[in-house]
Motif scaffolding. Structure first.
Motif, PDB file in Angstrom:
ATOM      1  N   VAL A   1      -3.214  -8.190 139.772  1.00 61.47           N
ATOM      2  CA  VAL A   1      -2.622  -8.462 138.456  1.00 61.47           C
ATOM      3  C   VAL A   1      -1.193  -8.974 138.621  1.00 61.47           C
ATOM      4  N   VAL A   2      -0.415  -8.338 139.485  1.00 58.01           N
ATOM      5  CA  VAL A   2       0.971  -8.759 139.720  1.00 58.01           C
ATOM      6  C   VAL A   2       0.996 -10.182 140.272  1.00 58.01           C
ATOM      7  N   ASP A   3       0.106 -10.495 141.204  1.00 60.71           N
ATOM      8  CA  ASP A   3       0.039 -11.855 141.748  1.00 60.71           C
ATOM      9  C   ASP A   3      -0.301 -12.867 140.655  1.00 60.71           C
ATOM     10  N   ASP A   4      -1.274 -12.539 139.799  1.00 60.45           N
ATOM     11  CA  ASP A   4      -1.641 -13.437 138.692  1.00 60.45           C
ATOM     12  C   ASP A   4      -0.473 -13.614 137.731  1.00 60.45           C
ATOM     13  N   LEU A   5       0.218 -12.515 137.414  1.00 63.19           N
ATOM     14  CA  LEU A   5       1.384 -12.578 136.528  1.00 63.19           C
ATOM     15  C   LEU A   5       2.443 -13.508 137.102  1.00 63.19           C
ATOM     16  N   TYR A   6       2.776 -13.336 138.368  1.00 60.78           N
ATOM     17  CA  TYR A   6       3.837 -14.157 138.953  1.00 60.78           C
ATOM     18  C   TYR A   6       3.410 -15.598 139.170  1.00 60.78           C
ATOM     19  N   ARG A   7       2.143 -15.830 139.378  1.00 58.40           N
ATOM     20  CA  ARG A   7       1.656 -17.212 139.447  1.00 58.40           C
ATOM     21  C   ARG A   7       1.898 -17.888 138.088  1.00 58.40           C
ATOM     22  N   TRP A   8       1.554 -17.193 137.022  1.00 57.73           N
ATOM     23  CA  TRP A   8       1.747 -17.687 135.653  1.00 57.73           C
ATOM     24  C   TRP A   8       3.241 -17.911 135.378  1.00 57.73           C
ATOM     25  N   ILE A   9       4.074 -16.959 135.771  1.00 56.65           N
ATOM     26  CA  ILE A   9       5.526 -17.062 135.544  1.00 56.65           C
ATOM     27  C   ILE A   9       6.090 -18.296 136.253  1.00 56.65           C
ATOM     28  N   HIS A  10       5.733 -18.481 137.521  1.00 54.80           N
ATOM     29  CA  HIS A  10       6.281 -19.614 138.286  1.00 54.80           C
ATOM     30  C   HIS A  10       5.773 -20.956 137.752  1.00 54.80           C
ATOM     31  N   GLU A  11       4.555 -20.983 137.236  1.00 52.50           N
ATOM     32  CA  GLU A  11       4.033 -22.228 136.654  1.00 52.50           C
ATOM     33  C   GLU A  11       4.707 -22.555 135.333  1.00 52.50           C
ATOM     34  N   LEU A  12       4.996 -21.545 134.535  1.00 56.29           N
ATOM     35  CA  LEU A  12       5.558 -21.756 133.198  1.00 56.29           C
ATOM     36  C   LEU A  12       7.062 -22.014 133.210  1.00 56.29           C
ATOM     37  N   HIS A  13       7.773 -21.399 134.123  1.00 60.19           N
ATOM     38  CA  HIS A  13       9.238 -21.442 134.109  1.00 60.19           C
ATOM     39  C   HIS A  13       9.838 -22.855 134.046  1.00 60.19           C
ATOM     40  N   PRO A  14       9.367 -23.818 134.835  1.00 61.37           N
ATOM     41  CA  PRO A  14      10.005 -25.139 134.791  1.00 61.37           C
ATOM     42  C   PRO A  14       9.900 -25.836 133.427  1.00 61.37           C
ATOM     43  N   SER A  15       8.893 -25.517 132.639  1.00 58.84           N
ATOM     44  CA  SER A  15       8.713 -26.194 131.352  1.00 58.84           C
ATOM     45  C   SER A  15       9.304 -25.428 130.175  1.00 58.84           C
ATOM     46  N   ALA A  16       9.819 -24.234 130.392  1.00 61.43           N
ATOM     47  CA  ALA A  16      10.397 -23.437 129.306  1.00 61.43           C
ATOM     48  C   ALA A  16      11.761 -24.006 128.921  1.00 61.43           C
ATOM     49  N   VAL A  17      12.051 -23.957 127.633  1.00 66.35           N
ATOM     50  CA  VAL A  17      13.313 -24.488 127.118  1.00 66.35           C
ATOM     51  C   VAL A  17      14.465 -23.583 127.565  1.00 66.35           C
ATOM     52  N   PRO A  18      15.428 -24.142 128.307  1.00 61.79           N
ATOM     53  CA  PRO A  18      16.565 -23.331 128.770  1.00 61.79           C
ATOM     54  C   PRO A  18      17.259 -22.625 127.596  1.00 61.79           C
ATOM     55  N   GLY A  19      17.579 -21.373 127.806  1.00 59.44           N
ATOM     56  CA  GLY A  19      18.260 -20.587 126.787  1.00 59.44           C
ATOM     57  C   GLY A  19      17.327 -19.890 125.812  1.00 59.44           C
ATOM     58  N   SER A  20      16.053 -20.270 125.802  1.00 62.97           N
ATOM     59  CA  SER A  20      15.097 -19.632 124.889  1.00 62.97           C
ATOM     60  C   SER A  20      14.762 -18.237 125.420  1.00 62.97           C
ATOM     61  N   PRO A  21      14.299 -17.360 124.535  1.00 66.64           N
ATOM     62  CA  PRO A  21      13.948 -16.015 125.003  1.00 66.64           C
ATOM     63  C   PRO A  21      12.905 -16.018 126.124  1.00 66.64           C
ATOM     64  N   ILE A  22      11.930 -16.908 126.056  1.00 65.13           N
ATOM     65  CA  ILE A  22      10.900 -16.931 127.103  1.00 65.13           C
ATOM     66  C   ILE A  22      11.496 -17.424 128.424  1.00 65.13           C
ATOM     67  N   HIS A  23      12.397 -18.396 128.351  1.00 67.71           N
ATOM     68  CA  HIS A  23      13.059 -18.895 129.563  1.00 67.71           C
ATOM     69  C   HIS A  23      13.876 -17.782 130.213  1.00 67.71           C
ATOM     70  N   LYS A  24      14.581 -17.015 129.381  1.00 71.11           N
ATOM     71  CA  LYS A  24      15.370 -15.891 129.909  1.00 71.11           C
ATOM     72  C   LYS A  24      14.455 -14.846 130.545  1.00 71.11           C
TER      73      LYS A  24
END
Length: 192
Positions: free
Chosen positions: A64-87
């Motif tokens: 589960v942790v591996d799946d979570l971090y895979r998702w986090i690393h994939e999403l991070h570059p496209s998140a709007v800087p300064g947004s709550p999800i980016h933070k």
């Protein structure tokens, strides 16, 4: 520092803030955290020892942790800087090494919520302890808090523990075996 551990509760809280701000991606992360915490709760409910908890974590939690971090690393570059999800994503990435370390040993908790609750007790009583009498008195209070807090965290009856251990110490318990009577290892009836 090789001993630093992360806190899943703090990482999770950032995603909760993102979800409350209306970003559904925060709820995705919360679902992953829910799975991990259900595994932890099952380990506690089943009374698993440290080694068994470690094995369960390796078999179930790390997927589960591996799946979570895979998702986090994939999403991070496209998140709007300064947004709550980016933070939230950035914080999770910065804490990844330290949080993963929690799963490397069944003795480690995956968050520091219990420790923070224990510290809150100290903060509430701080004015009562302002005048400990001396630095040595303050050290004794700190030692007592540590021992009693460790009893609490290990479901050890503090009165039974202190009664037994003080008696053992008075009767000459060997200094070389003090680790055997620490709260997390203590067993009633242990003899010299």
């Amino acid at each position: 520092d090789g001993r630093r551990l992360g806190c899943g509760m703090h990482i999770r809280r950032k995603f909760e803030e993102a979800a409350k701000a209306g970003d559904a991606r925060g709820a995705v992360a919360l679902a992953y955290f829910g799975k991990v915490y259900r595994i932890e709760a099952a380990c506690k409910a089943e009374g698993l020892g440290h080694e068994e908890r470690h094995a369960r974590r390796q078999a179930e939690s790390m997927v589960v942790v591996d799946d979570l971090y895979r998702w986090i690393h994939e999403l991070h570059p496209s998140a709007v800087p300064g947004s709550p999800i980016h933070k939230a994503l950035g914080y999770a990435i910065n804490q990844e090494e330290y949080w993963r370390r929690c799963f490397s040993d069944g003795r480690f908790e995956i968050d520091n919520g219990e420790v923070e609750r224990q510290l809150r007790r100290v903060a509430v009583g701080r004015k009562n302890y302002l005048f400990a009498g001396s630095d040595k008195g303050a050290e004794r209070i700190a030692t007592a808090y540590t021992v009693l807090g460790t009893c609490h965290m290990n479901d050890v009856n503090p009165l039974a523990y202190l009664t037994d251990v003080i008696e053992k110490l008075q009767n000459g318990w060997p200094q070389a075996r003090l680790d055997e009577i620490l709260p997390h290892r203590w067993k009633p009836g242990l003899t010299r």
